[in-house]
Write a protein that holds these residues in place. Structure first.
Motif, PDB file in Angstrom:
ATOM      1  N   PRO A 119       0.922  -1.320   0.088  1.00 59.25           N
ATOM      2  CA  PRO A 119       0.039   0.072   0.145  1.00 59.25           C
ATOM      3  C   PRO A 119       0.941   1.224  -0.025  1.00 59.25           C
ATOM      4  CG  PRO A 119      -0.811  -1.511   1.579  1.00 59.25           C
ATOM      5  CD  PRO A 119       0.518  -2.213   1.006  1.00 59.25           C
ATOM      6  N   TYR A 120       0.410   2.104  -0.839  1.00 61.18           N
ATOM      7  CA  TYR A 120       1.176   3.526  -1.036  1.00 61.18           C
ATOM      8  C   TYR A 120       2.643   3.278  -1.521  1.00 61.18           C
ATOM      9  CZ  TYR A 120      -2.888   4.345   2.106  1.00 61.18           C
ATOM     10  OH  TYR A 120      -4.054   4.493   2.659  1.00 61.18           O
ATOM     11  N   LYS A 121       3.045   2.615  -1.900  1.00 64.57           N
ATOM     12  CA  LYS A 121       4.236   2.513  -2.736  1.00 64.57           C
ATOM     13  C   LYS A 121       3.993   2.165  -4.194  1.00 64.57           C
ATOM     14  CE  LYS A 121       7.004   2.416   0.620  1.00 64.57           C
ATOM     15  NZ  LYS A 121       7.287   3.612   1.396  1.00 64.57           N
ATOM     16  N   ARG A 122       4.787   2.781  -5.026  1.00 66.21           N
ATOM     17  CA  ARG A 122       4.876   2.661  -6.461  1.00 66.21           C
ATOM     18  C   ARG A 122       5.387   1.310  -7.099  1.00 66.21           C
ATOM     19  NH1 ARG A 122       2.887   7.211  -9.114  1.00 66.21           N
ATOM     20  NH2 ARG A 122       2.910   9.150  -7.744  1.00 66.21           N
ATOM     21  N   HIS A 123       6.586   0.852  -6.339  1.00 66.11           N
ATOM     22  CA  HIS A 123       7.366   0.059  -6.871  1.00 66.11           C
ATOM     23  C   HIS A 123       6.881  -1.415  -6.336  1.00 66.11           C
ATOM     24  CE1 HIS A 123      10.625   1.735  -8.829  1.00 66.11           C
ATOM     25  NE2 HIS A 123      10.363   2.843  -7.985  1.00 66.11           N
ATOM     26  N   ALA A 124       6.985  -2.710  -6.985  1.00 64.34           N
ATOM     27  CA  ALA A 124       6.489  -3.871  -6.874  1.00 64.34           C
ATOM     28  C   ALA A 124       7.487  -4.498  -5.466  1.00 64.34           C
ATOM     29  CB  ALA A 124       6.602  -4.905  -7.891  1.00 64.34           C
ATOM     30  N   VAL A 125       6.463  -5.084  -4.726  1.00 58.64           N
ATOM     31  CA  VAL A 125       7.193  -5.547  -3.499  1.00 58.64           C
ATOM     32  C   VAL A 125       8.520  -6.493  -3.777  1.00 58.64           C
ATOM     33  CG1 VAL A 125       5.870  -8.088  -3.368  1.00 58.64           C
ATOM     34  CG2 VAL A 125       6.778  -6.807  -1.366  1.00 58.64           C
TER      35      VAL A 125
ATOM     36  N   GLU B 229      11.945  -5.472  -1.456  1.00 63.41           N
ATOM     37  CA  GLU B 229      12.406  -6.569  -0.824  1.00 63.41           C
ATOM     38  C   GLU B 229      13.864  -6.754  -1.122  1.00 63.41           C
ATOM     39  OE1 GLU B 229      11.425 -11.422  -0.844  1.00 63.41           O
ATOM     40  OE2 GLU B 229       9.833 -10.120  -0.278  1.00 63.41           O
ATOM     41  N   ALA B 230      14.074  -6.898  -2.496  1.00 63.13           N
ATOM     42  CA  ALA B 230      15.626  -6.808  -2.709  1.00 63.13           C
ATOM     43  C   ALA B 230      16.234  -5.769  -2.376  1.00 63.13           C
ATOM     44  CB  ALA B 230      15.510  -7.015  -4.353  1.00 63.13           C
ATOM     45  N   VAL B 231      16.052  -4.531  -2.307  1.00 60.46           N
ATOM     46  CA  VAL B 231      16.891  -3.583  -1.610  1.00 60.46           C
ATOM     47  C   VAL B 231      17.146  -3.785   0.044  1.00 60.46           C
ATOM     48  CG1 VAL B 231      17.001  -1.041  -1.269  1.00 60.46           C
ATOM     49  CG2 VAL B 231      16.155  -1.825  -3.305  1.00 60.46           C
ATOM     50  N   LEU B 232      15.829  -4.329   0.450  1.00 55.87           N
ATOM     51  CA  LEU B 232      16.020  -4.273   1.996  1.00 55.87           C
ATOM     52  C   LEU B 232      16.878  -5.472   2.258  1.00 55.87           C
ATOM     53  CD1 LEU B 232      12.231  -3.844   3.083  1.00 55.87           C
ATOM     54  CD2 LEU B 232      14.312  -2.314   3.211  1.00 55.87           C
TER      55      LEU B 232
ATOM     56  N   SER C  46      21.967  -4.332  -6.758  1.00 53.82           N
ATOM     57  CA  SER C  46      22.172  -4.501  -8.115  1.00 53.82           C
ATOM     58  C   SER C  46      20.940  -5.028  -8.918  1.00 53.82           C
ATOM     59  CB  SER C  46      23.436  -5.449  -8.215  1.00 53.82           C
ATOM     60  OG  SER C  46      23.335  -6.748  -7.666  1.00 53.82           O
ATOM     61  N   LEU C  47      20.022  -5.816  -8.095  1.00 54.61           N
ATOM     62  CA  LEU C  47      18.979  -6.308  -9.022  1.00 54.61           C
ATOM     63  C   LEU C  47      17.904  -5.423  -9.401  1.00 54.61           C
ATOM     64  CD1 LEU C  47      18.206  -9.460  -6.909  1.00 54.61           C
ATOM     65  CD2 LEU C  47      19.513  -9.489  -8.854  1.00 54.61           C
ATOM     66  N   VAL C  48      17.955  -4.018  -8.661  1.00 53.61           N
ATOM     67  CA  VAL C  48      16.821  -3.019  -8.908  1.00 53.61           C
ATOM     68  C   VAL C  48      17.624  -2.014  -9.438  1.00 53.61           C
ATOM     69  CG1 VAL C  48      14.955  -1.669  -7.787  1.00 53.61           C
ATOM     70  CG2 VAL C  48      15.562  -4.241  -6.942  1.00 53.61           C
ATOM     71  N   ILE C  49      16.760  -1.154 -10.381  1.00 56.05           N
ATOM     72  CA  ILE C  49      17.310   0.200 -11.006  1.00 56.05           C
ATOM     73  C   ILE C  49      16.486   1.105 -10.355  1.00 56.05           C
ATOM     74  CG2 ILE C  49      17.548   1.173 -13.121  1.00 56.05           C
ATOM     75  CD1 ILE C  49      18.055  -1.516 -14.506  1.00 56.05           C
ATOM     76  N   VAL C  50      16.941   1.897  -9.564  1.00 55.89           N
ATOM     77  CA  VAL C  50      16.047   2.839  -8.814  1.00 55.89           C
ATOM     78  C   VAL C  50      17.294   3.965  -8.455  1.00 55.89           C
ATOM     79  CG1 VAL C  50      14.156   1.784  -8.252  1.00 55.89           C
ATOM     80  CG2 VAL C  50      16.136   1.918  -6.587  1.00 55.89           C
ATOM     81  N   GLU C  51      16.766   5.159  -8.241  1.00 55.80           N
ATOM     82  CA  GLU C  51      17.810   6.091  -7.639  1.00 55.80           C
ATOM     83  C   GLU C  51      18.246   5.895  -6.146  1.00 55.80           C
ATOM     84  OE1 GLU C  51      15.999  10.061  -8.196  1.00 55.80           O
ATOM     85  OE2 GLU C  51      15.750   9.823 -10.305  1.00 55.80           O
ATOM     86  N   ASN C  52      19.408   6.468  -5.832  1.00 54.16           N
ATOM     87  CA  ASN C  52      19.900   6.323  -4.388  1.00 54.16           C
ATOM     88  C   ASN C  52      19.015   6.778  -3.432  1.00 54.16           C
ATOM     89  OD1 ASN C  52      22.021   4.902  -5.170  1.00 54.16           O
ATOM     90  ND2 ASN C  52      23.446   6.779  -5.471  1.00 54.16           N
ATOM     91  N   SER C  53      18.166   8.025  -3.939  1.00 60.25           N
ATOM     92  CA  SER C  53      17.406   8.578  -2.946  1.00 60.25           C
ATOM     93  C   SER C  53      15.923   7.756  -2.536  1.00 60.25           C
ATOM     94  CB  SER C  53      16.802   9.956  -3.269  1.00 60.25           C
ATOM     95  OG  SER C  53      16.134   9.660  -4.731  1.00 60.25           O
ATOM     96  N   THR C  54      15.557   6.746  -3.657  1.00 60.90           N
ATOM     97  CA  THR C  54      14.502   5.914  -3.344  1.00 60.90           C
ATOM     98  C   THR C  54      15.091   4.853  -2.464  1.00 60.90           C
ATOM     99  OG1 THR C  54      13.567   6.474  -5.738  1.00 60.90           O
ATOM    100  CG2 THR C  54      12.707   4.376  -4.599  1.00 60.90           C
TER     101      THR C  54
ATOM    102  N   ARG D 292      17.240   4.982  -0.156  1.00 64.78           N
ATOM    103  CA  ARG D 292      17.373   5.587   1.083  1.00 64.78           C
ATOM    104  C   ARG D 292      16.029   5.678   2.019  1.00 64.78           C
ATOM    105  NH1 ARG D 292      21.474   8.727  -1.164  1.00 64.78           N
ATOM    106  NH2 ARG D 292      19.805  10.495  -1.375  1.00 64.78           N
ATOM    107  N   ARG D 293      15.039   6.277   0.917  1.00 67.38           N
ATOM    108  CA  ARG D 293      13.721   6.033   1.555  1.00 67.38           C
ATOM    109  C   ARG D 293      12.934   4.928   1.911  1.00 67.38           C
ATOM    110  NH1 ARG D 293      13.017  10.011  -2.467  1.00 67.38           N
ATOM    111  NH2 ARG D 293      11.990   8.485  -3.833  1.00 67.38           N
ATOM    112  N   TRP D 294      12.933   3.819   0.913  1.00 74.09           N
ATOM    113  CA  TRP D 294      12.691   2.555   1.460  1.00 74.09           C
ATOM    114  C   TRP D 294      13.437   1.952   2.590  1.00 74.09           C
ATOM    115  CZ3 TRP D 294      13.302  -0.221  -3.995  1.00 74.09           C
ATOM    116  CH2 TRP D 294      12.246   0.191  -4.950  1.00 74.09           C
ATOM    117  N   VAL D 295      14.715   2.097   2.643  1.00 70.45           N
ATOM    118  CA  VAL D 295      15.468   1.736   4.151  1.00 70.45           C
ATOM    119  C   VAL D 295      14.878   2.491   5.361  1.00 70.45           C
ATOM    120  CG1 VAL D 295      17.608   1.429   5.187  1.00 70.45           C
ATOM    121  CG2 VAL D 295      17.324   0.924   2.898  1.00 70.45           C
ATOM    122  N   SER D 296      14.751   3.861   5.305  1.00 77.94           N
ATOM    123  CA  SER D 296      14.138   4.613   6.328  1.00 77.94           C
ATOM    124  C   SER D 296      13.033   4.160   6.558  1.00 77.94           C
ATOM    125  CB  SER D 296      14.395   6.026   5.929  1.00 77.94           C
ATOM    126  OG  SER D 296      13.653   6.718   6.858  1.00 77.94           O
ATOM    127  N   TRP D 297      11.808   3.903   5.415  1.00 81.34           N
ATOM    128  CA  TRP D 297      10.725   3.547   5.789  1.00 81.34           C
ATOM    129  C   TRP D 297      10.488   2.258   6.410  1.00 81.34           C
ATOM    130  CZ3 TRP D 297       8.718  -0.785   3.166  1.00 81.34           C
ATOM    131  CH2 TRP D 297       7.426  -1.121   3.371  1.00 81.34           C
TER     132      TRP D 297
END
Length: 173
Positions: free
Chosen positions: A72-78, A82-85, A90-98, A100-105
């Motif tokens: 809920p309330y996220k644009r990217h698939a789970v 999950e891969a970033v957490l 390296s499996l995900v192509i997103v910006e570094n700020s994204t 950081r936001r996911w890890v902080s969230w």
């Protein structure tokens, strides 16, 4: 000329159970489109899914029927989150700020999710002897080590009506 993108329709096979009042009957009152960014083979693709809007017949609250691949309330698939957490950036192509936001969230939500999972267990042995390890390791001891652990945690919280929906930007008082 405009090309039409495919729209995927979502419909749950599980029987409806209202997270607010535990009512078992709902009426479909419409649907809405939701865009999800999925990263497959290092290539981000936007998919449009159509989710149903359901109105509980007992309490008249409106719910959206989300698939397991959506947070809920996220644009990217789970899978991407999950891969970033897990540290597989390296499996995900997103910006570094994204990232950081996911890890902080996740850091801000983990204690709440552990509490939700603790209350759902039949015997609350966790309070007496807490699981060792990081928060991520403790979450995985509840829901398993296999892929999809984040989806299982999130959807348990949503089903119990314990999902944190908003964050206040100020403090009253």
């Amino acid at each position: 000329m405009k090309t039409l993108k495919p729209v995927f329709f979502v419909r749950s096979l599980e029987p409806f159970c209202c997270p607010c009042c535990r009512g078992e009957k709902a009426t479909v009152i419409g649907s809405r489109n939701r865009k999800i960014i999925e990263t497959s083979e290092g290539n981000p693709q936007t998919k449009t899914i159509r989710i149903r809007r359901l109105k509980c017949e007992s309490c008249s609250r409106i719910h959206h029927e989300l698939p397991g691949s959506v947070i809920p309330y996220k644009r990217h698939a789970v899978k991407s989150v999950e891969a970033v957490l897990e540290g597989n950036i390296s499996l995900v192509i997103v910006e570094n700020s994204t990232i950081r936001r996911w890890v902080s969230w996740f850091d801000g939500l983990t204690c709440h999710l552990l509490g939700v999972l603790n209350t759902m267990t039949k015997d609350n042995t966790v309070e007496k002897t807490p699981f060792p390890g990081t928060r991520l390791q403790r979450l995985r001891q509840y829901v398993g080590e296999t892929t999809g652990w984040l989806s299982r945690v999130v959807h348990q919280a949503v089903k119990q009506n314990l999902w944190v929906q908003t964050r206040s930007a100020f403090s009253a008082g």
